[in-house]
Design an enzyme around this catalytic site. Structure first.
Site, mmCIF file in Angstrom:
data_model
loop_
_atom_site.group_PDB
_atom_site.id
_atom_site.type_symbol
_atom_site.label_atom_id
_atom_site.label_comp_id
_atom_site.label_asym_id
_atom_site.label_seq_id
_atom_site.Cartn_x
_atom_site.Cartn_y
_atom_site.Cartn_z
ATOM 1 N N LYS A 513 0.794 -1.223 0.000
ATOM 2 C CA LYS A 513 0.000 0.000 0.000
ATOM 3 C C LYS A 513 0.827 1.275 0.000
ATOM 4 O O LYS A 513 0.421 2.284 -0.549
ATOM 5 C CB LYS A 513 -0.934 0.011 1.210
ATOM 6 C CG LYS A 513 -1.965 -1.109 1.181
ATOM 7 C CD LYS A 513 -2.853 -1.056 2.409
ATOM 8 C CE LYS A 513 -3.901 -2.170 2.382
ATOM 9 N NZ LYS A 513 -4.745 -2.158 3.597
ATOM 10 N N LYS A 585 9.485 -18.435 0.796
ATOM 11 C CA LYS A 585 9.825 -19.718 0.167
ATOM 12 C C LYS A 585 9.582 -19.732 -1.340
ATOM 13 O O LYS A 585 9.941 -20.697 -2.020
ATOM 14 C CB LYS A 585 9.026 -20.837 0.832
ATOM 15 C CG LYS A 585 9.422 -21.091 2.274
ATOM 16 C CD LYS A 585 8.559 -22.137 2.933
ATOM 17 C CE LYS A 585 7.242 -21.564 3.416
ATOM 18 N NZ LYS A 585 7.368 -20.607 4.522
ATOM 19 N N GLU A 612 17.891 -18.812 5.157
ATOM 20 C CA GLU A 612 17.859 -19.776 6.264
ATOM 21 C C GLU A 612 16.456 -19.892 6.854
ATOM 22 O O GLU A 612 16.001 -20.985 7.202
ATOM 23 C CB GLU A 612 18.850 -19.349 7.342
ATOM 24 C CG GLU A 612 18.882 -20.237 8.570
ATOM 25 C CD GLU A 612 19.548 -21.582 8.306
ATOM 26 O OE1 GLU A 612 18.820 -22.589 8.225
ATOM 27 O OE2 GLU A 612 20.784 -21.611 8.181
ATOM 28 N N VAL A 615 13.128 -22.478 5.977
ATOM 29 C CA VAL A 615 12.876 -23.810 6.536
ATOM 30 C C VAL A 615 13.206 -23.763 8.018
ATOM 31 O O VAL A 615 14.357 -23.551 8.394
ATOM 32 C CB VAL A 615 13.730 -24.891 5.844
ATOM 33 C CG1 VAL A 615 13.413 -26.265 6.437
ATOM 34 C CG2 VAL A 615 13.501 -24.893 4.348
ATOM 35 N N ALA A 617 12.253 -21.509 10.234
ATOM 36 C CA ALA A 617 12.327 -20.154 10.797
ATOM 37 C C ALA A 617 13.727 -19.862 11.338
ATOM 38 O O ALA A 617 14.674 -19.770 10.567
ATOM 39 C CB ALA A 617 11.258 -19.964 11.865
ATOM 40 N N LEU A 619 15.613 -21.855 13.162
ATOM 41 C CA LEU A 619 16.433 -23.052 13.391
ATOM 42 C C LEU A 619 17.540 -23.154 12.338
ATOM 43 O O LEU A 619 17.324 -22.817 11.175
ATOM 44 C CB LEU A 619 15.563 -24.315 13.332
ATOM 45 C CG LEU A 619 14.460 -24.444 14.378
ATOM 46 C CD1 LEU A 619 13.676 -25.728 14.153
ATOM 47 C CD2 LEU A 619 15.052 -24.426 15.785
ATOM 48 N N ASP A 684 2.889 -25.988 1.884
ATOM 49 C CA ASP A 684 3.993 -25.268 2.531
ATOM 50 C C ASP A 684 5.126 -26.223 2.900
ATOM 51 O O ASP A 684 6.308 -25.908 2.720
ATOM 52 C CB ASP A 684 3.479 -24.549 3.781
ATOM 53 C CG ASP A 684 4.533 -23.654 4.395
ATOM 54 O OD1 ASP A 684 4.948 -22.689 3.733
ATOM 55 O OD2 ASP A 684 4.952 -23.937 5.532
ATOM 56 N N LYS A 688 9.210 -26.490 1.455
ATOM 57 C CA LYS A 688 10.414 -26.644 2.276
ATOM 58 C C LYS A 688 11.222 -27.857 1.827
ATOM 59 O O LYS A 688 12.466 -27.820 1.816
ATOM 60 C CB LYS A 688 10.030 -26.763 3.747
ATOM 61 C CG LYS A 688 9.385 -25.488 4.294
ATOM 62 C CD LYS A 688 8.878 -25.651 5.712
ATOM 63 C CE LYS A 688 8.178 -24.384 6.197
ATOM 64 N NZ LYS A 688 7.636 -24.513 7.552
ATOM 65 N N GLY A 804 6.282 -18.547 13.933
ATOM 66 C CA GLY A 804 6.024 -17.430 14.839
ATOM 67 C C GLY A 804 6.887 -16.247 14.467
ATOM 68 O O GLY A 804 8.013 -16.401 13.973
#
Length: 827
Positions: A513, A585, A612, A615, A617, A619, A684, A688, A804
């Site tokens: 926007k 992704k 990174e 896949v 988040a 980790l 999803d 990954k 998250g």
């Protein structure tokens, strides 16, 4: 004649009454028993006097009102100062000088020419006026102040280059002039002098600085302070490198090298008398006298330098052209260089820099761009016979160039300086056309394209930690993950600057926007307000141009969206020198040809593509996989729970809880996509798997992954998420039946993706024994098991929250710091 200190104040320091009073306050506060004060004309006056002569010589009658304007400026200053009888005498002197100047300029008007001697006489009046005004102000403040007319002391004659000082006569005259004076503070007009015949003249441009250095030598001063409008000598031009720092100290040689290449330092010629007598020169700020400034003096003994300490400063010369003389007939032939540079000398072409390969096959040199045609014609004429018979193959010229110089005495004893310098330029995508370094190893100079001059200067400066390692950032996506990322960046930015010299500048934020562009950067503490108030709509081309700023060495775009269209732009950004960081992704799992184009662009341009967080988040999934492969391990299989949403659903599934009930609750908690079918479809997870498979070298497309969807076929076509959730309870029984079958076998259900170096990639709901790591995973966590030749019996496990905003933003932030490390930041 010892115990003197010399202070010199330039035109900006005495531009008006307020500044003259500031100078007087500084002089009263500065230590020293005997002070000699060399003063320039008020700001702009010397140029104005030159202009008067030019106008008169061309019979431009406006010279008279402009002369009157100069008089009025000085008379008004005297009136403001309220100097009483002394002021009245000075006013009458200035009016008398004005009448004399009018007569001189009238003679110039009549003769239609202004000789050099006449111009020197005219140009020197400004210093005579400003010096006596300062003397009067000091006396009004109760400071006994004497006046020493430099024309009665300094004796000079024209020389082949500049002027020649008659030191013996000047010393005798100074001694005689000081003998009757009782004042311990003397004001002296800079710039002006006299010939041996007693004719008034000047020391030419930079003459007041030269006057200070000469009087410092004549007075055997302990120090010379040049007061100007900057805090000292800076490590680079602050207009192009805002992070430039004031240097505490420079050797004479370092100062001369920087000045030659355009840095705002005392001109080498003007330093010469002080250098000969080893008198330190201080550069200080009239408007911030409390600051220490920069000391220029004899080189001090130094221990081993680090690479960061070896280089003092950087400077550039723009408006340069490069010429290259090349041919096999030059090899081993004495006198080629002498013929080349002798010919250029004859036509008055100044050679700024020379570079020659040890093969003697070519000589490359830089000249002012305005002289390139003359230089090229001269070289062609000088080597016409060699060109005719083919002993010299070509004479080439390249215009629109600049010279970048790195200067520091510590370079001579420090390894790795050249490596750091050229690595910084390479990382910034700067092409070096020619290189030169003298045997003193005090200076490395390179010729570069002029349009890369600022980028090169900034990159080299940052590479030696004279400024922060700066990355210009553009953030796409201002939703939950984007807001969290910006919050994390704000919290850590100052620590990164202070401890790691990493300067992460968010210069743009964009969503579907609106767009916010900021200079020098977005205020992170108030980015939401600024973004909401921005009137600009999204413009990706303008966004890219702003982020890829010429004056900043590195740029990166952080794509926090899920937009497939943006992934189409990645290869172009990378090819144009912009690094890309994303949890999106779509690029890694999109069409194979696009993915390969992205990778190829990054490799060709030496830019970086970090993903990174696509896949797991935050980790370390992709980095772990890369480490295994790059260290020679062979990956046999990767399997894992790769959806935090579905991990939560099956972690909650148990006796007495219906699957539809858990999905509805998860949506209300914000654990699912707005339409839970986007999670339950398994698409999803399949993306990954494609990213991991491609990381292993497989050329796999997304539609090749075998996916067991958790969305009942009958509900795939329903219009809204609400309709889907309303119908989902009809299928609870089939899911409950599978759960019970697994429980009776001592298992639990888990939704798992599996991929190997070959064979099918699958996403499916499978039972696992309750002792299995996948069965024990916390609801919402991701877990991956790497089975390799090294980890064959007990797979390598990576486990933790895989979804998250906090962990996803953290994963993106970690990629950003990886980029900073690759660009030279300390790890």
């Amino acid at each position: 004649m010892s115990g003197w200190v010399v202070h010199k104040f330039g035109g900006t320091s005495v531009a008006n009454l307020e500044r003259i009073q500031r100078v007087a306050a500084i002089l009263r506060a500065e230590p020293g028993e005997n002070k000699a004060i060399v003063v320039s004309a008020l700001a702009g006056v010397t140029d104005a006097l030159h202009e008067l002569a030019e106008r008169a010589a061309t019979r431009d009658d406006s010279y008279l009102p402009k002369l009157r304007g100069l008089e009025v400026r000085h008379l008004e200053l005297l009136e403001q100062a309220q100097l009483g009888a002394h002021g009245a005498r000075l006013a009458e002197m200035i009016r008398g000088d004005g009448r004399d100047l009018a007569d001189i300029l009238r003679a110039v008007w009549l003769g239609r020419a202004c000789s050099e001697g006449t111009l020197e006489l005219i140009a020197g009046y400004g210093e005579l006026w400003s010096t006596q005004i300062l003397q009067a102000v000091l006396q009004q403040l109760g400071t006994p102040t004497g006046y020493l007319d430099a024309r009665e002391v300094l004796v000079i004659e024209p020389a082949e280059i500049g002027v020649s000082i008659d030191w013996s006569t000047s010393k005798e005259r100074l001694t005689a002039a000081l003998a009757p004076k009782k004042e311990r503070l003397l004001v002296i007009p800079g710039y002006v002098a006299s010939t041996k015949a007693g004719v008034p003249t000047t020391l030419k441009r930079n003459g007041s600085d030269y006057s200070a250095s000469i009087f410092g030598a004549l007075l055997e001063a302990t120090a010379i302070t040049i007061w100007t409008d900057v805090d000292g000598v800076l490590s680079a031009d602050p207009r192009r490198v805002p992070e430039a720092v004031v240097l505490d100290e420079l050797s004479y040689d370092e100062a001369m090298e920087l000045a030659y290449f355009g840095a705002k330092v005392v001109h080498p010629k003007t330093m010469a008398p002080a250098v000969d007598r080893q008198i330190p020169i201080w550069i200080r700020n009239t408007f911030a006298p409390e600051k220490r400034g920069t000391r220029i003096g004899p080189a001090r003994p130094r221990g081993a330098s680090s690479v960061r300490q070896a280089v003092k400063g950087f400077s550039t010369v723009d408006g340069v052209a490069l010429l290259n003389l090349e041919g096999t007939g030059m090899v081993g032939v004495p006198g080629v260089a002498q013929r080349l540079f002798g010919a250029l000398r004859e036509v008055g072409v100044s050679v700024i820099m020379i570079s020659q390969a040890s093969s003697e096959h070519s000589i490359c040199f830089a000249v002012p761009e305005k002289s390139v045609e003359l230089a090229r014609a001269t070289v062609l004429r000088a080597f016409a016979e060699e060109l005719r018979v083919g002993q010299i193959q070509r004479v080439e010229s390249t215009e629109a160039c600049s010279i970048l110089a790195a200067v520091g005495d510590g370079m001579v004893e420090t390894r790795g300086v050249a490596a750091t310098f050229f690595a910084a330029l390479a990382r910034a995508g700067v092409n070096v056309r020619a290189i030169a370094q003298g045997s003193s190893e005090r200076n490395i100079s390179v010729v570069i394209d002029r349009d890369q001059s600022t980028r090169a200067l900034r990159a080299a400066h940052a590479g030696f930690y004279l400024s922060d390692q700066t990355i210009s950032l553009g953030i796409i996506g201002a939703g939950l993950v984007g807001a969290t990322f910006l919050s994390q960046l704000e919290a850590q930015a100052e620590t990164l600057r202070r401890e790691s010299r990493v300067d992460l500048r968010v210069r743009g934020i964009l969503n579907s926007k609106r767009m916010l562009l900021a200079e020098p950067s977005v205020e992170l503490a108030r980015w939401k307000e600024g973004f909401a108030a921005s009137p600009s709509g999204p413009d990706l081309d303008a966004f890219e141009q702003h982020v890829r700023a010429e004056h900043l060495p590195h740029a990166a775009i952080v794509d926090l969206s899920a937009d497939d269209g943006l992934a189409e732009r990645y290869s172009g950004w990378l090819a144009r020198g912009i690094h890309v960081i994303t949890p999106n992704k779509r690029a890694g799992a999109g069409p194979l040809l696009r993915y390969q184009a992205i990778k190829d662009a990054a490799k060709a341009r030496r830019t970086h593509f970090y993903y990174e967080a696509t896949v797991g988040a935050g980790l370390p999934v992709i980095s772990t996989l890369r480490d295994l492969i790059q260290t020679g391990d062979r990956v046999l299989r990767i399997e894992g729970i790769l959806s935090g949403t579905i991990s939560y659903l099956f972690g909650e599934l148990g006796p007495g809880r219906r699957f539809s009930e858990i999905v509805t609750a998860a949506k209300k908690l914000g654990y699912t996509e707005p339409d839970p079918r986007d999670d339950l479809s398994g698409r999803d997870v399949a993306r990954k798997l494609v990213i991991l498979a491609r990381e292993m070298g497989r050329t796999i497309e997304l539609d090749e992954v075998r996916v067991q969807s958790l969305v009942p076929k009958e509900l795939e076509g329903l219009g809204s998420a609400e309709e889907f959730l309303a119908e989902l309870p009809r299928f609870d029984q089939s899911m409950e039946q599978r759960r019970q079958e697994a429980e009776e076998a001592g298992d639990v259900l888990r939704y798992v993706g599996t991929v190997g170096p070959e064979g099918p990639a699958t996403v499916e709901l499978r039972p696992y024994p309750k002792a299995h790591a996948f069965a024990r995973v916390a609801a919402g966590d991701n877990i991956l098991a790497f089975t390799t030749t090294r980890y064959a019996t007990h797979p390598l496990i990576v486990q933790g929250p895989g979804a998250g905003p906090e962990v996803t933003a953290g994963g993106v932030f970690a990629d950003l710091l990886r980029l900073a490390a690759h660009l030279g930041a300390p790890t």
